[in-house]
Structure formats: structure tokens, C-alpha cells
Write a protein that holds these residues in place. Sequence first.
Motif, PDB file in Angstrom:
ATOM      1  N   PHE A 146      25.566   5.073   4.779  1.00 54.02           N
ATOM      2  CA  PHE A 146      23.787   5.189   5.124  1.00 54.02           C
ATOM      3  C   PHE A 146      22.921   5.158   4.034  1.00 54.02           C
ATOM      4  O   PHE A 146      21.911   4.033   4.133  1.00 54.02           O
ATOM      5  CB  PHE A 146      23.467   6.453   5.868  1.00 54.02           C
ATOM      6  CG  PHE A 146      22.162   6.818   6.609  1.00 54.02           C
ATOM      7  CD1 PHE A 146      21.355   5.613   6.759  1.00 54.02           C
ATOM      8  CD2 PHE A 146      21.852   8.060   6.444  1.00 54.02           C
ATOM      9  CE1 PHE A 146      20.202   5.909   7.095  1.00 54.02           C
ATOM     10  CE2 PHE A 146      20.594   8.277   6.841  1.00 54.02           C
ATOM     11  CZ  PHE A 146      19.905   7.286   7.227  1.00 54.02           C
ATOM     12  N   ALA A 147      23.428   5.530   2.747  1.00 55.36           N
ATOM     13  CA  ALA A 147      22.511   5.507   1.544  1.00 55.36           C
ATOM     14  C   ALA A 147      22.405   3.782   1.044  1.00 55.36           C
ATOM     15  O   ALA A 147      21.420   3.393   0.950  1.00 55.36           O
ATOM     16  CB  ALA A 147      22.999   6.045   0.593  1.00 55.36           C
ATOM     17  N   GLY A 148      23.580   3.170   1.344  1.00 59.25           N
ATOM     18  CA  GLY A 148      23.689   1.853   0.919  1.00 59.25           C
ATOM     19  C   GLY A 148      22.890   1.011   2.021  1.00 59.25           C
ATOM     20  O   GLY A 148      22.165   0.084   1.521  1.00 59.25           O
ATOM     21  N   GLN A 149      22.910   1.183   3.274  1.00 56.05           N
ATOM     22  CA  GLN A 149      22.073   0.537   4.309  1.00 56.05           C
ATOM     23  C   GLN A 149      20.517   0.756   3.914  1.00 56.05           C
ATOM     24  O   GLN A 149      19.820  -0.294   3.868  1.00 56.05           O
ATOM     25  CB  GLN A 149      22.257   1.169   5.492  1.00 56.05           C
ATOM     26  CG  GLN A 149      21.595   0.457   6.697  1.00 56.05           C
ATOM     27  CD  GLN A 149      20.979   1.109   7.871  1.00 56.05           C
ATOM     28  OE1 GLN A 149      21.514   2.479   7.932  1.00 56.05           O
ATOM     29  NE2 GLN A 149      20.050   0.628   8.409  1.00 56.05           N
ATOM     30  N   ILE A 150      20.214   1.801   3.521  1.00 60.12           N
ATOM     31  CA  ILE A 150      18.616   1.841   3.222  1.00 60.12           C
ATOM     32  C   ILE A 150      18.196   1.464   1.603  1.00 60.12           C
ATOM     33  O   ILE A 150      17.167   0.744   1.721  1.00 60.12           O
ATOM     34  CB  ILE A 150      17.905   3.570   3.204  1.00 60.12           C
ATOM     35  CG1 ILE A 150      18.823   4.072   4.493  1.00 60.12           C
ATOM     36  CG2 ILE A 150      17.022   3.443   2.977  1.00 60.12           C
ATOM     37  CD1 ILE A 150      18.102   3.454   5.729  1.00 60.12           C
ATOM     38  N   ILE A 151      19.239   1.583   0.950  1.00 60.44           N
ATOM     39  CA  ILE A 151      18.766   0.771  -0.429  1.00 60.44           C
ATOM     40  C   ILE A 151      18.689  -0.622  -0.055  1.00 60.44           C
ATOM     41  O   ILE A 151      17.734  -1.528  -0.571  1.00 60.44           O
ATOM     42  CB  ILE A 151      20.003   1.030  -1.346  1.00 60.44           C
ATOM     43  CG1 ILE A 151      19.630   2.561  -1.871  1.00 60.44           C
ATOM     44  CG2 ILE A 151      19.853  -0.081  -2.746  1.00 60.44           C
ATOM     45  CD1 ILE A 151      20.953   2.765  -2.608  1.00 60.44           C
ATOM     46  N   PHE A 152      19.704  -1.542   0.667  1.00 60.91           N
ATOM     47  CA  PHE A 152      19.581  -2.834   0.710  1.00 60.91           C
ATOM     48  C   PHE A 152      18.235  -2.993   1.631  1.00 60.91           C
ATOM     49  O   PHE A 152      17.829  -4.103   1.640  1.00 60.91           O
ATOM     50  CB  PHE A 152      20.817  -3.372   1.495  1.00 60.91           C
ATOM     51  CG  PHE A 152      21.764  -3.878   0.607  1.00 60.91           C
ATOM     52  CD1 PHE A 152      21.639  -4.973   0.298  1.00 60.91           C
ATOM     53  CD2 PHE A 152      22.757  -3.073   0.332  1.00 60.91           C
ATOM     54  CE1 PHE A 152      22.882  -5.715  -0.562  1.00 60.91           C
ATOM     55  CE2 PHE A 152      23.324  -3.390  -0.844  1.00 60.91           C
ATOM     56  CZ  PHE A 152      23.710  -4.519  -1.163  1.00 60.91           C
ATOM     57  N   GLY A 153      17.821  -2.067   2.456  1.00 62.04           N
ATOM     58  CA  GLY A 153      16.813  -2.421   3.567  1.00 62.04           C
ATOM     59  C   GLY A 153      15.640  -2.318   2.737  1.00 62.04           C
ATOM     60  O   GLY A 153      14.816  -3.294   2.911  1.00 62.04           O
ATOM     61  N   VAL A 154      15.320  -1.438   1.830  1.00 64.53           N
ATOM     62  CA  VAL A 154      14.249  -1.623   0.610  1.00 64.53           C
ATOM     63  C   VAL A 154      14.208  -3.053  -0.028  1.00 64.53           C
ATOM     64  O   VAL A 154      13.066  -3.505  -0.146  1.00 64.53           O
ATOM     65  CB  VAL A 154      14.118  -0.297  -0.322  1.00 64.53           C
ATOM     66  CG1 VAL A 154      13.078  -0.655  -1.307  1.00 64.53           C
ATOM     67  CG2 VAL A 154      14.111   0.810   0.627  1.00 64.53           C
ATOM     68  N   ALA A 155      15.266  -3.326  -0.437  1.00 66.29           N
ATOM     69  CA  ALA A 155      15.400  -4.726  -1.154  1.00 66.29           C
ATOM     70  C   ALA A 155      14.768  -5.729  -0.261  1.00 66.29           C
ATOM     71  O   ALA A 155      14.317  -6.616  -0.474  1.00 66.29           O
ATOM     72  CB  ALA A 155      16.689  -4.924  -1.535  1.00 66.29           C
ATOM     73  N   LEU A 156      15.434  -5.814   1.091  1.00 64.58           N
ATOM     74  CA  LEU A 156      14.973  -6.853   1.946  1.00 64.58           C
ATOM     75  C   LEU A 156      13.274  -6.691   2.292  1.00 64.58           C
ATOM     76  O   LEU A 156      12.525  -7.840   2.233  1.00 64.58           O
ATOM     77  CB  LEU A 156      15.530  -6.577   3.447  1.00 64.58           C
ATOM     78  CG  LEU A 156      17.041  -6.879   3.359  1.00 64.58           C
ATOM     79  CD1 LEU A 156      17.654  -6.176   4.800  1.00 64.58           C
ATOM     80  CD2 LEU A 156      17.215  -8.310   3.325  1.00 64.58           C
ATOM     81  N   GLY A 157      12.804  -5.339   2.306  1.00 64.07           N
ATOM     82  CA  GLY A 157      11.488  -5.095   2.486  1.00 64.07           C
ATOM     83  C   GLY A 157      10.674  -5.909   1.307  1.00 64.07           C
ATOM     84  O   GLY A 157       9.731  -6.629   1.480  1.00 64.07           O
ATOM     85  N   LEU A 158      11.089  -5.848   0.099  1.00 67.06           N
ATOM     86  CA  LEU A 158      10.637  -6.445  -1.200  1.00 67.06           C
ATOM     87  C   LEU A 158      10.813  -8.107  -1.120  1.00 67.06           C
ATOM     88  O   LEU A 158       9.696  -8.554  -1.406  1.00 67.06           O
ATOM     89  CB  LEU A 158      11.280  -5.959  -2.371  1.00 67.06           C
ATOM     90  CG  LEU A 158      10.846  -4.489  -2.692  1.00 67.06           C
ATOM     91  CD1 LEU A 158      11.540  -3.965  -4.051  1.00 67.06           C
ATOM     92  CD2 LEU A 158       9.145  -4.658  -3.174  1.00 67.06           C
TER      93      LEU A 158
END
Lengths: 144, 478
Positions: free
Chosen positions: B25-37
Motif C-alpha cells: 500500500f505504501a508503494g502504491q501511494i508513493i507511485f501515485g504521488v509520482a504520477l500526480g507530479l
Amino acid sequence: MSQQTGGFTKQMARNMFYGGTAFFALLFAAMIFDSERRIPERSNAHEITPAVIAGKKIWETRNCIGCHTLLGEGAYFAPELGNVYKRRGPDFIKAWMGAMPSHAPSRRQMPQFNLNETQTGDLIEFLKWTGEINTENWPPNIEG
Amino acid sequence: MTNPVLKYQSQSVAKLYFIAAMALFAGQIIFGVALGLQYLIGDLFFPYIPFNIARMVHTNLLIVWLLFGFMGAGYYIVPEEAETELHSPALAIALFWIFLAAGALTIVGYLALPYAKLAELTGNDLLQTMGREFLEQPLPTKVGIVVVALGFLYNLSMTMLKGRKTSVSVVLMIGLWGLALMFLFSFVNPHNLVRDKMYWWFVVHLWVEGVWELILGALLAFVLIKVTGVDREVIDKWLYVIIAFALMTGLLGTGHHYYFIGMPAYWKWVGSIFSALEPLPFFMMTLFAFNMVKQRRREHPNQAAIVWALGTAVVGFLGAGVWGFIHTLSVVNYYTHGSQLTAAHGHLAFYGAYVLVVITLISYAMPQLRGRLANSPEAQRLEIRSFWIMTIGMSIMVLALTAAGVHQVWLQRLPTENAMGFMAVQDQLRGYYWVRVLGGVTFLVGQFTYFASFFVKGTHVLPELKNTTKATLSPQAA
């Protein structure tokens, strides 16, 4: 059992679940069966050439859906491609694929997939065929 | 060492699954923030991690961690409901490591190799299944998922067969078997794109708006039984009504994905009518959760679990129900299909319904797996705070994406002449995308707040033990 005085029992709820699910699953299956029969005509299946099939494989193995949408499904990072053949035409698509990535600073970048002449041609054939599917007039305009 | 709280020691295998779920889940959100950027800084990480790869990691991690969560929940709930030990704890542990290794290898493959190369190396030519949204996994991973699922279902089914069969465990097992069965359609990939998409939705829609709702209902019902002490008969009845409506609306509701992909026109009617009814089961779930908590017959020491459960009911209704309904009618969807509105709905629905229900179960079960009835008040306070931070972060994201979607439709879809092109519209949406990143970062903070709550000490609520002196239990018994 206090529930029975209320009229609607757990057993009735359970039967509604099993019965309702079975009924709607059968109805769904019947509609899928009917759709299956009508897909060839709606999608011009007779025009699916080996090039279209090869093009679909190029589309899939480059994970194009990870940025683009195709008939509105996929990622929303890059333009809709279901109608790109009509919007841009084959020569533009070919030139575009060759010119990637643009390296324009801070702009969204598309990878260079190093497709050969045949592969690019197949991909274009796939997009051309996709553009002819009867989509109930979606998208609303050429911009996708 | 025996765990004094667990009714059945073999339930402890769930702990592994929950820990792995949270890490992914932590990995998912870190990648999510990267995608948002990447939406704002288009060339960020290019060419090392292009957007399509990062997105695939983001969505695949979501699916896999939810599956880990469901499996952990199954291993925790079924022995307790069946009133017997798990059929084979060793099998559960072995499958855990196999699944984790396969998942990790897949992610490494995505990041280390060009996707076409990965496809070539993993036998995609034998059976082409890759490159379709959410089903990007290489063939060996897909086969591995099936093998792990079969082992898992065998283990739980055997457990249930030798014990008591409650409504909660029956519904949970139907949901899990349905999940595995529907996944088999990921191996179906016809050359005809329309047919391909039709079957693709058998996995995607019939999972999240079908059989997963059974799992969701069962998990919520289980936790509510435990924390409220309300009569099982009452909760079971609600559960059956909710899942009956979920499937009666959800099956034909698949039609809302069939409007514009080449399927016959009648799906526009069928999809509109039945998907307009899809919020009903979610609304009932909200009523259900609040009713049960109101009628509670005991004050459970784990108040945080109650907050998560109510959160699931409310945010699930908003995300899956309200945000789904906004663009579910075919006349509206004609303009909104594949816009940022879809992204807004997807994020809130997944968070509300599935992320929150898995955390609800973890919040209830994890203290018990660690040998306590509930965490200390300090730990629970932090946990409840993490719920609010995550939910506020998600709300910011979803409102920003909703506004972006409306603006996008206005510029790109509605005009009949001189509509703006896709990329020109994207430039107009940058402000919303910055707000989205802010929401994403807030969510990440909330998530780490949640993880931090696991490490907060204090006086945990310990069980009263017969034949054991309390001194043998340290307050920090892990």
C-alpha cells in the motif's frame, strides 16, 4: 425469534440473494450471447486483417493503454486514439511515432519504441480499423 | 508462543498478509504521488520510469495489496466463524511467500525491462494477455495468481467444511470464489477489440461492482458483529439484502461500460437503468453500519475499528454511489467517458469501499494478532487521526479531479465546432492538478500516520486470563 414478527426474515433475504443473482446472471448471459452475435457486424469484423491483428499486439506489448485511452478506456494522460486515424491520418501518425520523444523541457514525453516499417504500418492498420467500429457516435467531436 | 487473545492459533497467519498488504500500500501511494507530479512535470523520471510504467505499478500494487488484505481477512475470519483451526497453516504460509515473491518479481520486471521485452521473455507469444489496463501482468504472474488463489480457496473451503457455516463465512467464500473465477477471463483476449473489451470488463467490473462487494459486505458484517454485539440474525439479514441488491444491480450495471465500445445500442438503456440503481446497496450499507453501531450492546475497547467501519460505509457510498451516479447515465457519460471525472470516481470508490474495508479489518484484527484485545488509547487516537488525514487528502484529490473533469468536458467535449485539443486542455487544468498533488501528499502523510500508530506504546487492553498471572504479559507483548 423477534425477526419473524417483522415479516421479512433472514431466510427470505437469503433467498432473494440467491434467486435474484441467478435471475440477473442468466439475463446478463443472454444479453452477452446476443451481443456476441452482433459484434461482427458492429465492428466490421471482416476487415480484421493479419495486419490489424499484428497491430493490436504492438498496441498491447508497448503498453499504450498506460497513457492513452482507446474508445475512452485506459489512462487519461495522453490523447484518445480510437479516432486518431480520422483526426490525424496515417502519415502524421508515422511521423509522430518516429519523432518521439520530443525532449521538450517539462512536457509529457512519449517513449521511442523503435518500430520498423512493417510494425508501424500494422499499428496504423489497427487504429484505422478501430476508428470504424460503431461506437454510437462517440466521441462527441474529433478531438476525442 | 501461544497468543492469549486468538480463539484459534492458526489465525495468526493473517498477520503476515496484513503486514505485506500495508507495505505494498505504501508503494502504491508513493507511485501515485509520482504520477500526480508527472501530470505537471511531464518529463519527470523520463525515460527511466515513463508514465505508463509508473501507472501500471500504481494500479497493480493496489490490486495485489487488496488481494493480500482479502486473503489475510479470509484466514482470520473463516477459522473463527467455523470454530475450528485452519485446515493447513503451513500451506497458507507457503502461498504467502510464493505470492509475495511473484508480486515483487513482477514489479521489478516492470521497472527494469522495457515492457515489450518483458512480454517476449515471459511467453506472451504463447498466450497474449498483456497490455490491457489492470491486466498487464506477465503470463507466469497470471498463472501464479490462479495457483495461489486455488490453494487459498482449498485451504479455506476445507476449514469451513469441517466447521460451522455462518452467513458471514458463506458470503465471504462466495465472493472469494467469484473473484478467482472471474479472473480466468484475464486469459481471454480475442483479436476483435470489441470482444476483447467485453470480456475484459468481466474481470474488471464484475470484480469491483460484483463479487468484491460480497467480500466487502462480509468483512463489514464480521467487524460489526464483533464490535457492536448486535444479534447475528439481524446483521445476517442486512448482509443478504445488501449483497442481493449489489448483484441484482451490478450484473446488468456492467452495461454502463458497454455504451461506446462497439456493443449493441440497447446497453445504453440497460446500463443507465441498472447502474442508476447501483448506489442503493451502498446506501443500505451506510444505514446498516450506523444502525448497528447505534443499537450496540457493548462498548468494544477498539473504538478505532468502529471509526474505520463507519468510514467505509460513508465514503464507499460517496465514491462508488454518488460519484459513480454523477456520470453513469449514458447521455451524461457520452461527454464524460474517459475524462478526469472517471479518475475522480475511481479513486474515491476504491478508497471508500475497498481500501477502507481492508483497513477496518486490519484495525480490528491486528491488535488481537499481537496478543491484545485493543491498542492503547494513545495508539487509537493516532489511528483515528490517520483516518481523517487520509480521508481529507483523498477528498482534496477527488474534488480537484472532479473540477478538472468538468472543465475538460467543457473545453474538449461539449463544443461542436473548434473544440480544444487534448493537450491544450491539459495545459488549462494545471491548477487542479497541483491541488491533486497536494491531496496526494496529504494522503501519504495520513498513511504514514497510520503506520506510526502501530508503534505507539501505552497501556494496551489485555485479556483477563485464567490460570495465568498478569505479570507474565508485558504491556508491549508483540
